[in-house]
Design a protein around this motif. Structure first.
Motif: not given
Ligand SMILES: Nc1ncnc2c1ncn2[C@@H]1O[C@H](COP(=O)(O)OP(=O)(O)OP(=O)(O)O)[C@@H](O)[C@H]1O
Ligand SMILES: [Mg+2]
Length: 407
Positions: A160-161, A163-165, A167-168, A198, A201, A203
């Motif tokens: 998740s982290d 994937g978030g990174y 996305a950023d 994920i 979410a 991501l």
């Protein structure tokens, strides 16, 4: 012809001179990358097929496509009885590095990655492994994230982290897992849970796996919802047209050609199986006196190619079996040859040479239960797989023919 200029490339994971017949998968993957990058729902992709059909080289080609799209990528080759945790750290570290963009966000996600790796040492080797593990990550390990020691919790948090990174950064991360059927049950479960999370979410992180035909069974045994997470692409032998491209295009690069009859002869001996196409192609090239390559050249070189395959491709696998397992394999080959069974089972498809375990037992004159240990060991070694309840098949194409002719 000049062996130095021989273009063919038999060998596990050897990049073929021409990746023939896989355009459909390559094109579909480009669409997956684009959709995932836009936050559209997409299932993770699994390539399944027999030994030597080209799963690894296709997986590598998909990875190249992801790199070209600017994604961060990493690859793991699963091994039986080995935890996925540490190899995953290496692969994901690579992916984060490929995404570039050093700075606070990257340090944070690398810290979580490091914590994830260290948590494995703490639970597995009572902290002793912690000192010997050098992930090469300079960032300090995060605390309280992906470090519980429970692989499912940790992997969900980690991916998740990541994937978030991703996305950023406006791009995505693709993790490639080869020999995925060998991933342990806890790790498979955790992977499914993380992919599920994920995906929900939205991501931009996907897992692309490759494995033997029973991989779907391995996954659904771990998590019943796994079927909805993955799209399965069956990687099979090449059809005649694709095999011709695989042989003709590399020869043309060297100014050589194949006669039509020679190509027909090649299809007859190789069945279009990529490993065999490369192996026979290599032998025929070396034996052919000149271009164009003829059917006679194929006939002359075939025994040589066959002998080499008998040692390298088949023999090396047969040797991994114990005497009892070898008896079982030979009995399977006899049954598959039609010694005991009737016409091919329509339900399993034409290319599937599966046999009933009950018939194998009958051929050996034993009770099926007494053969379970041999059968289970062969399943674990990846030499056979279960096509459906009560039926098994070789994971190695042409293995039955080899066993009947050489053992
Ligand atoms: N599409 C293709 N066209 C031509 N040759 C190919 C193709 N795919 C694979 N090959 C060749 O076939 C051989 C086997 O490929 P690869 O190792 O990728 O198979 P695999 O399915 O991963 O096998 P295994 O299950 O044993 O790991 C290699 O020599 C490779 O060059
Ligand atoms: Mg492979």
């Amino acid at each position: 012809m000049d062996p130095i200029r021989n273009p063919y490339a038999p060998g596990a994971g050897q990049r073929p001179p021409e990746l023939a017949g896989r355009d459909e998968q390559l094109d579909a993957f480009d669409i997956v990358l684009e959709r995932v990058a836009r936050g559209r729902p997409e299932r993770s992709l699994l390539l399944v097929g027999l030994r030597g059909v080209g799963k690894t080289v296709l997986l590598n080609a998909l990875r190249s496509a992801a790199v070209r799209a600017g994604w961060g990528t990493g690859k793991v080759e699963a091994r039986p009885d080995q935890s996925l945790r540490r190899p995953l750290v290496g692969a994901l570290h690579q992916a984060v590095r490929e995404l570039g963009q050093s700075g606070g966000g990257q340090d944070q996600v690398l810290g979580v990655l490091k914590a994830f790796g260290q948590a494995g040492a703490a639970s597995g080797a009572r902290g002793r492994g912690r000192d010997r593990w050098h992930p090469g990550i300079a960032a300090p390990a995060a605390v309280g994230r992906a470090d519980s020691g429970d692989i499912e919790i940790d992997l969900v948090e980690l991916l998740s982290d990541l994937g978030g990174y991703a996305a950023d950064t406006g791009r995505g991360i693709a993790v490639f897992i080869d020999e995925m059927q060998d991933v342990g049950v806890d790790d498979v479960s955790a992977l499914c849970a993380a992919i599920h999370e994920i995906g929900q979410a939205g991501l931009p992180l996907i897992v692309v796996g490759a494995g033997l035909p029973h991989l779907p069974t391995v996954l659904s045994a771990a998590k019943s919802y796994s079927e909805r997470l993955f799209r399965y692409a069956r990687i099979d032998r090449l059809d005649a047209a694709a095999m011709e491209v695989a042989l003709v295009a590399p020869a043309a690069e060297e100014g050589a050609t194949w006669e039509r009859e020679a190509l027909a002869a090649m299809y007859a001996v190789t069945g279009g199986y990529p490993y065999f196409v490369q192996a026979y192609g290599k032998a025929v090239w070396d034996r052919a006196p000149r271009s164009p390559i003829t059917a006679e050249d194929v006939a002359v070189a075939a025994p040589e190619a066959e002998a080499e395959l008998a040692v390298g491709f088949f023999g090396s696998r047969f040797e991994r079996a114990t005497p009892a397992e070898r008896d079982y394999l030979r009995a399977m080959a006899d049954v598959a040859a039609g010694v005991l069974t009737g016409p091919a089972d329509g339900a399993t498809g034409a290319a599937d040479e599966s046999v009933a375990t009950a018939d194998v037992a009958r051929a050996l004159g034993k009770r099926p239960q007494s053969l379970s240990p041999a059968r289970d060991a062969l399943l674990k070694k990846g030499l056979i797989y279960s096509t459906q309840r009560g039926r098994i098949a070789f994971t190695v194409p042409h293995f039955g023919t080899y066993l009947r002719d050489h053992t």
